[in-house]
Motif scaffolding. Structure first.
Motif, short mmCIF file in Angstrom:
data_model
loop_
_atom_site.label_atom_id
_atom_site.label_comp_id
_atom_site.label_asym_id
_atom_site.label_seq_id
_atom_site.Cartn_x
_atom_site.Cartn_y
_atom_site.Cartn_z
N HIS A 1 34.86 28.95 31.09
CA HIS A 1 36.05 29.00 31.97
C HIS A 1 36.25 27.68 32.69
O HIS A 1 36.39 27.64 33.90
CB HIS A 1 35.96 30.15 32.96
N ARG B 1 41.54 37.93 30.86
CA ARG B 1 40.28 38.59 30.49
C ARG B 1 40.21 39.99 31.11
O ARG B 1 39.65 40.92 30.54
CB ARG B 1 39.10 37.74 30.97
N HIS C 1 41.48 35.00 42.53
CA HIS C 1 40.87 33.96 41.68
C HIS C 1 41.39 32.60 42.14
O HIS C 1 42.55 32.47 42.53
CB HIS C 1 41.25 34.18 40.21
N ARG C 2 40.51 31.59 42.07
CA ARG C 2 40.93 30.26 42.50
C ARG C 2 42.02 29.71 41.57
O ARG C 2 42.92 29.01 42.01
CB ARG C 2 39.71 29.33 42.47
N GLY D 1 36.36 41.69 42.75
CA GLY D 1 37.00 41.76 41.44
C GLY D 1 38.47 41.43 41.50
O GLY D 1 39.16 41.43 40.48
N ARG E 1 36.01 42.73 51.38
CA ARG E 1 36.90 42.08 50.42
C ARG E 1 37.04 42.99 49.22
O ARG E 1 36.08 43.67 48.83
CB ARG E 1 36.32 40.74 49.94
N LEU E 2 38.19 43.00 48.57
CA LEU E 2 38.39 43.79 47.37
C LEU E 2 37.77 43.01 46.21
O LEU E 2 38.38 42.14 45.61
CB LEU E 2 39.89 44.04 47.12
N ARG F 1 28.12 33.32 29.27
CA ARG F 1 28.54 31.99 29.74
C ARG F 1 27.66 30.86 29.20
O ARG F 1 28.05 29.69 29.21
CB ARG F 1 28.52 31.98 31.28
C1 SDX Z 1 34.64 34.50 38.83
O1 SDX Z 1 36.29 29.83 38.95
C2 SDX Z 1 36.20 30.63 37.90
O2 SDX Z 1 36.77 30.38 36.87
C3 SDX Z 1 35.31 31.86 38.12
C4 SDX Z 1 35.28 32.88 36.99
C5 SDX Z 1 34.64 32.32 35.74
O3 SDX Z 1 34.91 32.86 34.69
O4 SDX Z 1 33.75 31.42 35.88
O5 SDX Z 1 36.58 33.35 36.71
C6 SDX Z 1 34.43 34.10 37.42
O6 SDX Z 1 33.91 34.04 39.69
C7 SDX Z 1 35.78 35.41 39.18
C8 SDX Z 1 35.92 35.67 40.71
C9 SDX Z 1 34.92 36.76 41.10
N1 SDX Z 1 34.87 36.92 42.57
C10 SDX Z 1 35.42 38.00 43.17
O7 SDX Z 1 36.02 38.91 42.60
C11 SDX Z 1 35.18 38.04 44.69
C12 SDX Z 1 36.45 38.48 45.41
N2 SDX Z 1 37.42 37.40 45.34
C13 SDX Z 1 37.52 36.46 46.41
O8 SDX Z 1 36.39 36.27 47.17
C14 SDX Z 1 38.36 35.22 46.10
O9 SDX Z 1 39.53 35.68 45.55
C15 SDX Z 1 37.78 34.15 45.22
C16 SDX Z 1 36.44 33.69 45.73
C17 SDX Z 1 37.64 34.63 43.82
C18 SDX Z 1 38.75 32.96 45.25
O10 SDX Z 1 38.77 32.52 46.53
P1 SDX Z 1 39.70 31.29 47.00
O11 SDX Z 1 40.45 30.71 45.87
O12 SDX Z 1 38.85 30.39 47.82
O13 SDX Z 1 40.77 31.99 47.88
P2 SDX Z 1 40.61 32.27 49.42
O14 SDX Z 1 39.29 32.90 49.72
O15 SDX Z 1 40.99 31.03 50.15
O16 SDX Z 1 41.72 33.40 49.62
C19 SDX Z 1 43.11 33.06 49.82
C20 SDX Z 1 43.68 34.22 50.65
C21 SDX Z 1 42.87 34.48 51.94
O17 SDX Z 1 43.77 35.12 52.85
P3 SDX Z 1 44.51 34.20 54.01
O18 SDX Z 1 43.42 33.36 54.68
O19 SDX Z 1 45.52 33.34 53.25
O20 SDX Z 1 45.15 35.20 54.94
O21 SDX Z 1 43.56 35.44 49.88
C22 SDX Z 1 42.67 36.34 50.55
C23 SDX Z 1 41.86 35.50 51.53
O22 SDX Z 1 41.42 36.30 52.62
N3 SDX Z 1 41.81 36.94 49.50
C24 SDX Z 1 41.43 38.21 49.50
C25 SDX Z 1 40.67 38.36 48.32
N4 SDX Z 1 40.61 37.19 47.68
C26 SDX Z 1 41.33 36.31 48.42
N5 SDX Z 1 41.67 39.23 50.37
C27 SDX Z 1 41.11 40.42 50.03
N6 SDX Z 1 40.37 40.64 48.92
C28 SDX Z 1 40.14 39.65 48.05
N7 SDX Z 1 39.40 39.85 46.95
#
Ligand code: SDX
Length: 435
Positions: free
Chosen positions: A235, A321, A312-313, A309, A306-307, A394
């Motif tokens: 990825h 996927r 995503h960045r 899953g 946090r929800l 991976r």
């Molecule tokens: C993987 O990078 C890759 O390619 C990774 C991956 C790969 O194949 O290698 O795709 C695999 O790691 C997938 C991601 C798995 N992680 C999760 O599912 C954990 C839950 N998701 C989040 O923690 C978050 O979405 C991230 C870590 C995935 C991304 O975080 P970012 O890009 O740093 O975004 P952010 O934390 O700055 O969030 C932006 C906004 C915030 O709100 P505000 O400050 O604007 O009010 O969105 C909100 C966040 O609070 N937000 C969420 C959320 N994810 C972001 N709010 C609630 N639930 C969530 N899951």
């Protein structure tokens, strides 16, 4: 100057009455970047970009991700086509060697994987010294870096044959280590790999065979295992791949680099999310929370929930996927006549979240981890092994990036800078004067 160089678009950077011209780079799919590789030399200033959210650290020909369109391609092939038509080993070959294998190349690759599937017998004893509850990711990273004590390390000038052998050794032994660490965690005897089985069939047998069970991996589970590993194969510059590249840039051996990648992947914000999703769904089920209540918690800034899953960045649309994983999950539960209430909870959450302004405004969609854990669960894997399965998938991506980095003339030891915010020069005061 070549025509190509002349056509290169430029940008002007002006400050304090000075202006420098900055070259712009353009990728295959038209993505553009300011070339800041000489920024300090030409301006005396750095670029500030916490978490490298806006920074391209390399040129890469391995994977293309378009987060707006929900596109994922490996060496130009769409993930949907690879999942539909290929085995995991063919995709691993594609990522590492740059092209899908011919029949002869695939046979040689499979033969090498079989030759190198055993672990050194002295490594077996390592497993016995871990405590009962040792997390399989801790075992995996420790065992991988220990491979460098038993097998020759790749040097930076190693020839292709040595690289091929080391790469297939690692691909094959990681699967064996994963299975052995699971067997150790449940107190069952190790099941050895067999040359009679394909990569995924071998893995399932090593995981679920036992002296008292006549388990034989069925074709359906083997096919799903292949698809799941392909979904995780690479990825681009995600956190764990960046860790592999960072450690690799110091000249550390491949085993150390992959061990670093495993540790980075373990985090719940990254690969560890697949385990965190199922733990979240189990807690929602225990607490009897409704989708409305869960989404309210996810939106509440005073609630650490946090929800998992979701979000995503890169993907600001549905992770391609996750679409495939959701279909696989629904099909598997139907075929196995399983009714997993956690899938109902997950689908209910998805529907509620996707219709909520908070999620819509932030482009939060299901990512690869939202449904994959439910498939592993249906296949009989305990949730503590889910991130190990992510690492198994991976691995070819990590290896491909490690190789690409070492062959890239632009790459050097990674050493980012900082904006210093600490105290100015401070005179030393002896402790007597400090009391
Ligand atoms: C993987 O990078 C890759 O390619 C990774 C991956 C790969 O194949 O290698 O795709 C695999 O790691 C997938 C991601 C798995 N992680 C999760 O599912 C954990 C839950 N998701 C989040 O923690 C978050 O979405 C991230 C870590 C995935 C991304 O975080 P970012 O890009 O740093 O975004 P952010 O934390 O700055 O969030 C932006 C906004 C915030 O709100 P505000 O400050 O604007 O009010 O969105 C909100 C966040 O609070 N937000 C969420 C959320 N994810 C972001 N709010 C609630 N639930 C969530 N899951």
């Amino acid at each position: 100057m070549s025509d190509e160089k002349k056509k290169q678009p430029k940008a002007n950077l002006s400050w304090d009455g000075k202006t420098v011209e900055v070259e712009m780079l353009e990728g295959t799919e038209g993505e553009r970047a300011f070339n800041f590789s000489r920024l300090k030399a030409e301006t005396g200033c750095y670029a500030f970009d916490p978490a490298m959210m806006n920074t391209c650290v390399c040129r890469s020909a391995i994977t293309y991700v378009d987060g707006e369109q929900g596109i994922l391609r490996h060496r130009g092939y769409a993930i949907e086509d690879l999942v539909e038509h290929c085995s995991f080993i063919e995709v691993a070959y594609l990522l590492i060697h740059g092209a899908l294998p011919t029949t002869t190349q695939r046979q040689r690759f499979s033969r090498l994987l079989n030759i190198h599937s055993m672990l050194h017998e002295d490594m077996r004893s390592f497993f016995g010294n871990y405590p009962e509850g040792a997390h399989p990711m801790a075992v995996l990273s420790a065992m991988v870096v220990s491979l460098s004590s038993f097998y020759p390390e790749l040097r930076l000038d190693s020839d292709k044959e040595e690289i091929d052998i080391t790469v297939t050794r690692l691909l094959s032994k990681l699967r064996t280590i994963a299975a052995f660490s699971y067997k150790k965690s449940i107190g069952e005897p190790f099941v050895y790999p067999s040359h009679r089985h394909s990569y995924c069939e071998n893995f399932l047998n090593m995981m679920f065979c036992s002296p008292v069970s006549l388990y034989k991996a069925d074709d359906y589970d083997v096919a799903v295992m292949n698809k799941l590993l392909i979904l995780h194969a690479d990825h681009e510059q995600n956190a764990s791949t960046t860790a592999v590249r960072m450690v690799g840039s110091t000249g550390a051996n491949l085993y150390a680099c992959i061990s670093a990648g495993i540790c980075a992947l373990w985090g719940p914000l990254h690969g560890g999310a697949n385990q965190a999703v199922v733990e979240m769904l189990e807690k929602i089920q225990r607490d009897g929370l409704t989708p409305d209540q869960v989404v309210a918690k996810a939106k509440d800034k005073n609630d650490p929930f946090r929800l998992m899953g979701f979000g995503h960045r890169i993907y600001k649309s549905y992770d391609p996927r996750a679409k495939i994983a959701k279909q696989l999950c629904q099909a598997m539960l139907k075929k196995k006549r399983l009714n997993d209430p956690l899938l109902d909870i997950a689908q209910g959450l998805e529907e509620r979240a996707l219709n909520d302004v908070y999620f819509q405004e932030r482009n939060l969609y299901p990512n690869v981890d939202f449904y994959t854990g439910l498939i592993y669960r249906a296949m009989g894997f305990p949730k503590e092994t889910f991130t190990v399965l992510f690492a198994l998938g991976r691995l070819p991506g990590w290896i491909a990036h490690w190789q690409e980095m070492h062959n890239d003339p632009e790459q050097k030891i990674m050493r980012p800078r900082q904006i210093y915010t600490g105290p100015g020069k401070t005179e030393y005061v002896p402790i007597e004067a400090r009391d």
